[in-house]
Write a protein that holds these residues in place. Structure first.
Motif, PDB file in Angstrom:
ATOM      1  N   LEU B  87       0.832  -1.208   0.000  1.00  0.00           N
ATOM      2  CA  LEU B  87       0.000   0.000   0.000  1.00  0.00           C
ATOM      3  C   LEU B  87       0.867   1.260   0.000  1.00  0.00           C
ATOM      4  O   LEU B  87       0.543   2.246  -0.672  1.00  0.00           O
ATOM      5  N   LEU B  90       2.065   1.698  -3.398  1.00  0.00           N
ATOM      6  CA  LEU B  90       0.961   2.209  -4.233  1.00  0.00           C
ATOM      7  C   LEU B  90       0.786   3.706  -4.043  1.00  0.00           C
ATOM      8  O   LEU B  90       0.644   4.472  -5.008  1.00  0.00           O
ATOM      9  N   LEU B  91       0.802   4.130  -2.785  1.00  0.00           N
ATOM     10  CA  LEU B  91       0.602   5.550  -2.483  1.00  0.00           C
ATOM     11  C   LEU B  91       1.732   6.396  -3.078  1.00  0.00           C
ATOM     12  O   LEU B  91       1.478   7.413  -3.748  1.00  0.00           O
ATOM     13  N   THR B  94       1.740   6.153  -7.076  1.00  0.00           N
ATOM     14  CA  THR B  94       0.631   6.880  -7.700  1.00  0.00           C
ATOM     15  C   THR B  94       0.849   8.387  -7.581  1.00  0.00           C
ATOM     16  O   THR B  94       0.606   9.134  -8.534  1.00  0.00           O
TER      17      THR B  94
END
Lengths: 533, 107
Positions: B87, B90-91, B94
């Protein structure tokens, strides 16, 4: 009884014994802690509701003649913060989860009872800080967006600190529930026999555990920004205000599902009981909770389509947002299929469950509109968004929550409310809710922006209808609370199994004894075998 | 307080010997010194950040593996330990992707 056997615990005192204030404050009984959460969140629900009523009263006329614009800003900040962080997020998960999870899986308590009490105390500490913040309340909105939250002269630090502290309660509760569900299921309670409320609680706990730290850090960065002037979100110092939005929504979109997934679990429990049919698509409903929990981490940028983010990122996240509609629709179709050719009885919990289906579908579908990139550019920050989120939060979560309160009321309190009055309250609540929020879709499409105390006169009729609706809604809530409180004093004791549920918690007395089960039960059958001959 | 009769999972107690603990402590101390030392040199903003973050990640991993007993845990606990790493990736990925694909005409 399909699930194990009823156990002879009738002679044991209920968990309400012994009485006394300290016995509650220091209890490690999951049922008592669940009730303490229930009472606390109910208080915040009522306070947040009063803020909403005052705002709606202000919006009766286009001018700011009841509240000043600043006061209005403060009110919607307090309304949003209370309802989101102090009522809905801990609401269903912590109050119902605490009370029900051990009972439903055949355990005597949660895995870490002392930590559970600690979580409640941390929650209370967060609320105490919030009260401190009321001395100079923030006016930023519940999202605390930078750069305004850095510049505002109000006390942003204290309210965000309150939410930060609150986050620890959520994380600890989530961790406790995950371990409880893994480790304390009774013999025979296999994953494929778990009640769907447990599946939903597990998916919620994952979100609580993994997403909440992000908002905690985000708010800490905001506090550091305000107090130390570091510049995380300040372009002049090499920062980026959109970074705050990225961090905030990385938590806060999954948080929407922290709020609503437990309600999915509730609906899955209520509908089979009142349709007298086995749940349709058990595995699909169970797994879709996890699908939602996972996908919810991949959609956060849809809150920022008009914040100046890149078109490439916006297009990708618009597509990803559509994906979350799939597992959600799977649930709705399965609940509807469960009722097909069922012998449906319309008692108060079922009325709330049916309302949930109707209202959450509207909330969900309007969410698809907002996820569509081109449409969102037009509707962003209008009343359409306000209506959408209230159809999800109230139409979904709160209707589910109220349905649960009615469904498990006899188990919680060992008494019963007046069923006719409960139906009257539901009617007012349902009608009031729709009269309040449905016109806001039209206002939003026509361009009425959210978060303004004043507005052009052309929107007045819609606002008047909406305000009158809020009064009807409030009448429903008051009747419901009075009825539920009056039920506590009723002399008639509730039966063990008020509605003929096959779930394990309905095999113990109402209210249950201290450690729930004299002997740990053995489950021999599926929880949803309704209507079998 | 409940006295559970349910005993699930592994209850055995794992202990890490003093020698390992001292080695871990030394490793953490050395890595802290390295963090400070490389901060004194300008390798360029990106490399400085990557260096500091890499060392911090190694230190966090050592703490999780030994002090937080991840070494002895089952696969599920590892899933819960590693999924947040995904995660986090991902953060960060992105956010970087979004920043680098912005329309320069607007900024």
């Amino acid at each position: 009884m399909a699930n194990g056997t009823a156990h002879d615990t009738m002679a044991e005192p209920s968990f309400y014994e012994p009485k006394g204030f300290m016995s509650w404050l220091l209890t490690t009984d999951h049922k008592r802690i669940g009730i303490m959460y229930l009472v606390t969140i109910s208080f915040f629900f009522l306070v947040g509701g009063v803020f909403a009523l005052l705002m709606r009263y202000e919006l009766l006329t286009p001018e700011a003649d009841f509240l000043s614009p600043h006061t209005y800003n403060v009110f919607f900040t307090m309304h949003g913060s209370l309802m989101v962080f102090f009522f809905i997020v801990p609401g269903v998960a912590a109050s119902l989860g605490n009370f029900l999870i051990p009972l439903m899986i055949g355990a005597r308590d949660v895995a870490f009872p002392k930590l559970n009490l600690g979580s409640y105390w941390v929650y209370l500490a967060g609320t105490a800080i919030l009260f401190g913040a009321l001395l100079q309340p923030a006016d930023t909105g519940w999202t605390y967006y930078t750069p305004y939250s850095v510049q505002s002269q109000t006390d942003v630090v204290l309210i965000t600190l309150g939410v930060f502290v609150l986050g620890f309660s959520s994380i600890l509760t989530g961790m406790n529930f995950i371990v409880t569900i893994h480790k304390l299921r009774c013999p025979g309670m296999t994953w494929s026999r778990l009640p769907l409320f447990i599946w939903a609680s597990y998916a919620t706990a994952i979100l609580q555990l993994l997403a909440t730290p992000v908002v905690g850090i985000t708010l800490l960065l905001l506090i550091a920004e305000r107090t130390l002037g570091i510049g995380f979100f300040d372009p002049a110092k090499g920062g980026d205000p959109i970074l705050f939005q990225n961090f905030f929504w990385f938590y806060s979109h999954p948080a929407v599902y922290i709020m609503v997934i437990p309600a999915f679990g509730i609906i899955s429990e209520i509908i089979p009981v009142f349709a007298k049919k086995p749940i349709f698509g058990y595995k699909a409903i169970a797994y879709s909770s996890f699908a939602i929990a996972i996908i919810s981490f991949f959609v956060w940028l849809h809150h920022m389509f008009v914040s100046g983010i890149s078109e490439t990122a916006a297009a990708i996240f618009s597509f990803l947002t559509m994906l979350v509609a799939i597992p959600t629709a799977i649930k709705v179709f399965n609940w509807t299929a469960t009722m097909y050719r069922g012998s449906i009885s319309l008692e108060s919990p079922m009325l709330y469950a049916l309302s949930f289906l109707f209202l959450f579908t509207i909330g969900g579908l309007t969410g698809v509109y907002l996820g569509a990139l081109a449409v969102d550019v037009h509707l962003h920050d209008t009343y359409f968004v306000v209506a959408h989120m209230h159809y999800v939060m109230i139409g979904g979560t709160v209707f589910g929550f109220f349905g649960a309160i009615h469904f498990w009321y006899s188990k919680w309190f060992g008494r019963m409310f007046n069923e006719l009055v409960a139906k009257i309250a539901w009617f007012f609540f349902f009608v009031g809710f729709n009269v309040t929020f449905f016109p806001q879709f039209f206002m939003g499409v026509q361009g009425m922006p959210r978060r303004y105390a004043t507005y052009p006169a052309e929107f007045q009729t819609y606002h008047e209808i909406s305000t009158y609706g809020s009064w009807i809604l409030a009448v429903g809530v008051v009747i419901m609370f009075v009825n539920l409180i009056a039920g506590l004093f009723s002399k008639e004791k509730a039966p063990v199994n008020q509605y003929g549920s096959l779930s394990l918690e309905f095999t113990v007395p109402s209210p249950p004894p201290h450690e729930n089960f004299k002997d740990i039960p053995t489950v021999t059958d599926w929880t949803y075998g309704y209507g079998k001959k | 307080m409940s006295t559970h009769t349910q005993t699930h999972g592994h209850d055995e107690h794992h202990e890490i010997g003093p020698k390992t603990l001292i080695m871990v402590w030394l490793a953490l101390t050395v890595l802290t010194v390295v963090t400070i030392y490389i901060a004194l040199y300008d390798f360029g903003r990106a490399l400085n950040i990557i260096g500091a973050m890499t060392i911090a990640s190694i230190k966090a991993s050592i703490v999780a593996y030994y002090f937080m007993h991840l070494k002895f845990e089952d696969k599920l606990t590892w899933v819960y330990a590693l999924y947040p790493m995904f995660l986090l990736f991902l953060l960060i990925a992105t956010t970087i992707m979004e920043t680098f694909t912005r329309n320069p005409a607007l900024y």
